[in-house]
Design an enzyme around this catalytic site. Sequence first.
Site, PDB file in Angstrom:
ATOM      1  N   LYS A  13      45.421  38.674  42.022  1.00 34.34           N
ATOM      2  CA  LYS A  13      45.378  37.742  42.899  1.00 34.34           C
ATOM      3  C   LYS A  13      45.814  36.375  42.428  1.00 34.34           C
ATOM      4  CE  LYS A  13      40.783  38.493  42.922  1.00 34.34           C
ATOM      5  NZ  LYS A  13      40.507  39.511  41.841  1.00 34.34           N
ATOM      6  N   ARG A  88      33.073  37.385  47.458  1.00 29.83           N
ATOM      7  CA  ARG A  88      33.043  38.536  46.921  1.00 29.83           C
ATOM      8  C   ARG A  88      31.903  39.298  47.229  1.00 29.83           C
ATOM      9  NH1 ARG A  88      36.011  36.729  42.180  1.00 29.83           N
ATOM     10  NH2 ARG A  88      35.915  37.974  40.377  1.00 29.83           N
ATOM     11  N   ARG A 127      45.661  41.308  28.602  1.00 28.81           N
ATOM     12  CA  ARG A 127      45.807  40.101  29.252  1.00 28.81           C
ATOM     13  C   ARG A 127      45.318  39.093  28.438  1.00 28.81           C
ATOM     14  NH1 ARG A 127      43.850  38.773  35.574  1.00 28.81           N
ATOM     15  NH2 ARG A 127      42.014  38.451  34.829  1.00 28.81           N
ATOM     16  N   ARG A 162      39.732  36.360  27.238  1.00 28.80           N
ATOM     17  CA  ARG A 162      38.438  35.726  27.926  1.00 28.80           C
ATOM     18  C   ARG A 162      37.237  36.381  27.417  1.00 28.80           C
ATOM     19  NH1 ARG A 162      40.225  35.454  34.327  1.00 28.80           N
ATOM     20  NH2 ARG A 162      38.236  36.719  34.323  1.00 28.80           N
ATOM     21  N   ARG A 173      32.714  44.794  35.280  1.00 32.15           N
ATOM     22  CA  ARG A 173      33.336  43.931  36.322  1.00 32.15           C
ATOM     23  C   ARG A 173      34.034  44.795  37.336  1.00 32.15           C
ATOM     24  NH1 ARG A 173      37.278  40.702  33.267  1.00 32.15           N
ATOM     25  NH2 ARG A 173      38.169  39.865  35.072  1.00 32.15           N
TER      26      ARG A 173
HETATM   27  P1  ADP Z   1      38.424  38.539  38.059  1.00 35.86           P
HETATM   28  O1  ADP Z   1      38.743  38.389  39.471  1.00 35.86           O
HETATM   29  O2  ADP Z   1      39.753  38.605  37.144  1.00 35.86           O
HETATM   30  O3  ADP Z   1      37.283  39.294  37.823  1.00 35.86           O
HETATM   31  P2  ADP Z   1      37.660  35.773  38.217  1.00 35.86           P
HETATM   32  O4  ADP Z   1      38.413  34.590  37.446  1.00 35.86           O
HETATM   33  O5  ADP Z   1      37.835  35.577  39.786  1.00 35.86           O
HETATM   34  O6  ADP Z   1      37.766  36.895  37.449  1.00 35.86           O
HETATM   35  O7  ADP Z   1      36.110  35.544  38.172  1.00 35.86           O
HETATM   36  C1  ADP Z   1      35.402  35.650  36.822  1.00 35.86           C
HETATM   37  C2  ADP Z   1      33.955  35.840  37.012  1.00 35.86           C
HETATM   38  O8  ADP Z   1      33.444  34.563  37.739  1.00 35.86           O
HETATM   39  C3  ADP Z   1      33.459  36.976  37.923  1.00 35.86           C
HETATM   40  O9  ADP Z   1      33.183  38.029  37.150  1.00 35.86           O
HETATM   41  C4  ADP Z   1      31.960  36.432  38.218  1.00 35.86           C
HETATM   42  O10 ADP Z   1      30.960  36.446  37.361  1.00 35.86           O
HETATM   43  C5  ADP Z   1      32.209  34.853  38.602  1.00 35.86           C
HETATM   44  N1  ADP Z   1      32.576  34.702  40.004  1.00 35.86           N
HETATM   45  C6  ADP Z   1      34.001  34.114  40.444  1.00 35.86           C
HETATM   46  N2  ADP Z   1      33.958  34.086  41.660  1.00 35.86           N
HETATM   47  C7  ADP Z   1      32.851  34.538  42.318  1.00 35.86           C
HETATM   48  C8  ADP Z   1      32.006  34.593  43.587  1.00 35.86           C
HETATM   49  N3  ADP Z   1      32.760  34.386  44.335  1.00 35.86           N
HETATM   50  N4  ADP Z   1      30.866  35.216  43.362  1.00 35.86           N
HETATM   51  C9  ADP Z   1      30.399  35.371  42.617  1.00 35.86           C
HETATM   52  N5  ADP Z   1      30.597  35.170  41.189  1.00 35.86           N
HETATM   53  C10 ADP Z   1      31.988  34.776  41.070  1.00 35.86           C
END
Ligand code: ADP
Length: 215
Positions: A13, A88, A127, A162, A173
Amino acid sequence: MRLILLGAPGAGKGTVAKMLTALDGSVQISTGDILRGAVKEGTELGKKAKGFMDAGDLVPDDLILDIMGERLLEDDCKAGFLLDGFPRTIPQAEALKGMLSKLGIELDAAVNLDVAREIILDRLTTRRTCSNSACQEIYNTKSKPSKVEGVCDKCGSPTIQRDDETEEAISKRLDTFNEQTAPLVGFYKQEGLLLDVNATSSDTVVAAIKAKVGL
Ligand code: ADP
Ligand code: ZN
C-alpha cells in the site's frame, strides 16, 4: 484522485501510494506513519497507541477516527488523497463514509491489493525501514537492499526492522487483518467502489488505478 488502499500488511500500500502521489499531487495519508510519528515523539496519542501496535493489534477506532477527522480537513487534501492503512474496520469505514458525505467528497475507488500469504510473509520479514521519520525510505534485504547494509541511501540514517516486524507480531498482524480488515472488501463491493487488483507487482497496480481514474 481520492482512493482507499486496502490490502494486508506487506501488500505494498505504501509503495503504491508513493508512486501515485507523483502522478497528480494527491497526498498519501498513512495512519501507520502518523502513529509511529506520535510514538517517537512520545505524545499522548503515541503512549496510548504503542502497546497495541507492538502486539500487532489494531489501535482503538476512536483514536483513529479523531486523527482522520482532523487530517481530512487539512488543505493538502484538496488535491486528492490516498488513504493507506485506513479504514481498517467496518466501524471505521462507516465513519469515513459519514465524514466524506459531510464534506461533499466522493471517492474514486477502494483498491484491494491482493497478494498471496507466502509472498507477504517473505516481504515483511525482509523489510527494513529508514529510522529517520522525515525519510522512512523502505528497503528489502533481498529485493531492494541499501548500498551499505544498515544505512539509508537517501539520508544516511540507520535502517531498522520495525518493532512490529518480528515473526510473532507479523503473524498476529496477518490474523488481525483477516479478522477485522478483510471484511471491508465486501463493504466496498456493496458500495460499488471496489477495484480488485493482483498486487504481486506495484507497476501493475498503478497501471490498473490509472486506467480506473482516467490518468
Ligand atoms: P501495516 O499495513 O504494514 O500493518 P501500518 O503502518 O499501516 O502497517 O500500521 C501499523 C500499525 O498501526 C498497525 O498494526 C496498527 O496497530 C496501527 N494502525 C494503523 N492504522 C490503523 C487503523 N486504521 N486502525 C487501527 N490501527 C491502525
Ligand atoms: Zn533515510
